[in-house]
Each structure stands twice: as C-alpha cells, then as structure tokens.
Write an enzyme that holds these catalytic residues in place. Sequence first.
Site, short mmCIF file in Angstrom:
data_model
loop_
_atom_site.label_atom_id
_atom_site.label_comp_id
_atom_site.label_asym_id
_atom_site.label_seq_id
_atom_site.Cartn_x
_atom_site.Cartn_y
_atom_site.Cartn_z
N ARG A 107 0.81 -1.23 0.00
CA ARG A 107 0.00 0.00 0.00
C ARG A 107 0.84 1.28 0.00
NH1 ARG A 107 -3.57 -2.72 3.71
NH2 ARG A 107 -5.21 -3.69 2.49
N LYS A 129 2.07 11.40 -11.63
CA LYS A 129 1.30 10.42 -12.41
C LYS A 129 2.15 9.17 -12.53
CE LYS A 129 -1.88 13.00 -15.32
NZ LYS A 129 -2.20 13.42 -16.70
N GLU A 171 7.31 18.47 -24.94
CA GLU A 171 6.60 18.83 -23.70
C GLU A 171 6.99 20.25 -23.26
OE1 GLU A 171 4.24 16.93 -22.73
OE2 GLU A 171 4.73 14.95 -23.55
N LYS A 209 4.83 23.52 -15.02
CA LYS A 209 4.03 22.32 -14.75
C LYS A 209 3.64 22.24 -13.28
CE LYS A 209 3.50 17.40 -14.96
NZ LYS A 209 3.79 16.13 -15.54
N GLU A 219 -6.20 16.06 -11.44
CA GLU A 219 -6.71 16.30 -12.79
C GLU A 219 -8.24 16.31 -12.90
OE1 GLU A 219 -4.25 14.63 -16.04
OE2 GLU A 219 -6.16 14.18 -17.01
N ARG A 223 -5.40 20.77 -14.42
CA ARG A 223 -4.30 19.88 -14.84
C ARG A 223 -4.55 19.33 -16.24
NH1 ARG A 223 -0.73 15.55 -11.42
NH2 ARG A 223 0.61 15.01 -13.17
N ASN A 227 -2.64 18.19 -20.96
CA ASN A 227 -2.91 17.20 -22.00
C ASN A 227 -2.96 17.82 -23.39
OD1 ASN A 227 -3.08 14.99 -20.22
ND2 ASN A 227 -5.10 15.69 -19.58
N HIS A 230 -2.05 15.96 -26.59
CA HIS A 230 -2.02 14.53 -26.28
C HIS A 230 -3.27 13.77 -26.74
CE1 HIS A 230 1.42 15.80 -24.02
NE2 HIS A 230 1.69 14.57 -23.66
N HIS A 234 -1.52 10.96 -28.39
CA HIS A 234 -1.65 9.61 -27.86
C HIS A 234 -2.30 8.68 -28.87
CE1 HIS A 234 -1.31 10.08 -23.20
NE2 HIS A 234 -0.18 9.70 -23.75
N HIS A 250 7.19 9.14 -27.95
CA HIS A 250 6.04 9.87 -27.41
C HIS A 250 6.04 11.33 -27.87
CE1 HIS A 250 2.99 11.16 -24.57
NE2 HIS A 250 3.81 12.07 -24.10
N1 GLY Z 1 1.83 14.63 -18.41
C1 GLY Z 1 0.69 15.35 -18.03
C2 GLY Z 1 0.50 15.43 -16.56
O1 GLY Z 1 1.39 15.11 -15.81
O2 GLY Z 1 -0.56 15.80 -16.12
#
Ligand code: GLY
Length: 348
Positions: A107, A129, A171, A209, A219, A223, A227, A230, A234, A250
């Site tokens: 955990r 993330k 990025e 960021k 998010e 946040r 994206n 993306h 993506h 990427h």
């Molecule tokens: N890579 C996008 C984020 O960390 O929210």
Amino acid sequence: MVKNSPVIGPQALPALAEFIRQNAPSRVFVLADTNTARDCYPHLQPHLPAHELLTIEAGEEYKTLATCTQVWEWLTRQQADRHALLVCLGGGVVTDLGGFCAATYKRGLACAVLPTTLLAQVDAGVGGKTGIDFQGFKNHIGVFQEPAGVFIEPAFLATLPPAELRSGYAEIIKHALIADAAAFTQLRSLDVAAVADWTPIIAHSVALKEKIVAQDPHESGPRKLLNFGHTVGHALESYLLTQPGREVRHGEAVAVGLICESWLSVQRGLLSAGELAEVEAVVRAAFEKITFITLETEAIAAYAVQDKKNRGEVINCTLLHGLGHGVFDQPISLAEVAASLQYYHTEL
Ligand code: GLY
C-alpha cells in the site's frame, strides 16, 4: 517522508544523498533499466548508502504488468518494508512504472525519482502520475502518487541520442503554449541540437508544470491543460505502436498533436491562422514530419475515444485560446480529430 520541490542542476545527486540522510529509510532500492544502469548508475552510486539494484529491460514495450510483477517480486524477496525507499533512475518508463510499483507495494512505499531523459525531466518525472500500458493503451492502469523527492541532473542528457532529446522538447513547447507566451517566443529561436546547458530551460518548464499540478493534483480541472497535444498525440502513438517498424517516440507523436490541436483551436475561432503558423514553425524546426496515409486518419482518430480525459462518448480536448493560454474540457468529435490529422497530412 517530507515532499520537497524538485532539485534541478549539478546539486541534484548530492541533494538526494542529503534527502536519504535526513529521512533515514529502512533500506534503499534502486530501479534502473539497461541503459540507465550502464550510463547513469555509475554517477549515482557514489552518492548512495548501501542499496540493492534491479535492472529491467529498456523500452515502452516493457511498461507492463509483467515488469511490475518482476519489481514486486524483487522487493518481496528482499523483504522490503514500508519504510524503504525506491529510487527510480530512468526515463518515463522507469519513473512511471517504478512509481506505480512503489505506490502499490504494501500500500505504498516512498519513491525518489531521478529522471534521466528530457521527457522525464520536464514531464513524466514531475507531478505524481504513475502507471503502465495495458492492452495497447498508454498509461491505462495507474495511480496519482507524488514522489517523496525529484532530483534532476541535466548532465544525464549527454547520454541521450538526439531523437530522444527532441522527444522531451515537445513537452517544453507544450508547457509554453498552454501557460507562458513569453517562453514560447523564446523557443522560436532555440536550436535543440545546440543547447549547451538545459538547466534553466528545464527549471522554467518544470515550474510551469508544478504550478498547474499544485492547483489540481488529481486532474479534475486545470491539470487537463497539460494534456494539450495529447488527444491526437496519444492516438497517433497508440496506432503506430500496432504498425511494426512505424513506432514513434512519445514526443514525436505529441509534436503532431500540438499542430493538430492548434489547428482545431483555429477552427473554433480560439487561435488565429498566424498563431497556428508560429506553432508549426517551432515544431517543424525540431521535428521531422511523420507520414501516414489519408486512409489511416480515421483509424488513428478512433484511438482518441479511449482517452482518459473523455467523459462518456465525448472526446474532451485541451485547446489554445491564444498562444500561452490553454483551455480545457473542449468537446470535439471523432470527425474533427480525423480532420485535424488530415490537415497535418496534406497541408504540411
Ligand atoms: N503529463 C501530463 C501530466 O502530468 O498531467
């Protein structure tokens, strides 16, 4: 353990040593991949107390549950307790997967992230993330879990091939486009291959960021700005992963996404044609065109339906409202995603 702001620069490895001294974990475990074990671990090792090292295979194809099992088995064999520290030394695969394993083992044990690629230094390694790919979908399984510390040593970038460096640059462009018009203006004269010291560029991009993540760590709102590029990026990356020999990095896919989603912003009247041309110029100065055929645009767009930002059937995209200002939760249709890819395919 107390969470600190990222340490960026030549002081990063000594700062990690001090962090370990202060927090006194029960044991220290280092997760690397075959590249970072060879190129970066020798620089890290002198800064660490007694520790164990696990090296996993390098590459996105190993960002899987099977590799997690390998990491969990190793920690179990080593009798790691919850007061241990997992140091993740690598690019986005190692930091995402290692962070996920740390967050879920017993955990949760503390994780220190040492991102070694430009992509991980400005994005994947920052903001908590974690996750793995699943059934062809990127980062499909994961959790939000801030690392206890992030230590960014830009000297590691010297070990990267130029294409990998460019991948992270996408990025950096993204952060400027959604949050800092002046930073975007500076990128117009940047030659990625000629940057002698990435430290100030990384520090600025990480600060942009961090400011967004601090407002919305999980998010549910701002946040989502991160994206930008993306939704299409993506989708393209996932599609090309199914096409042997055509896989792209990427950031290469995100670079396409930056152009496509800027084009969508123009269609919505949020961005001018001149601003789109500026985005295209900055992206194209660093990235080669990715080729696909018209027939593929719908197959690529179909992947956007699985995007984590969506709600039900609606594809939720981040667009630009002027350079330096992102807007999130902009619903777009599958046909619009395909049309943006068609624009990229035919107009550029
Ligand atoms: N890579 C996008 C984020 O960390 O929210």
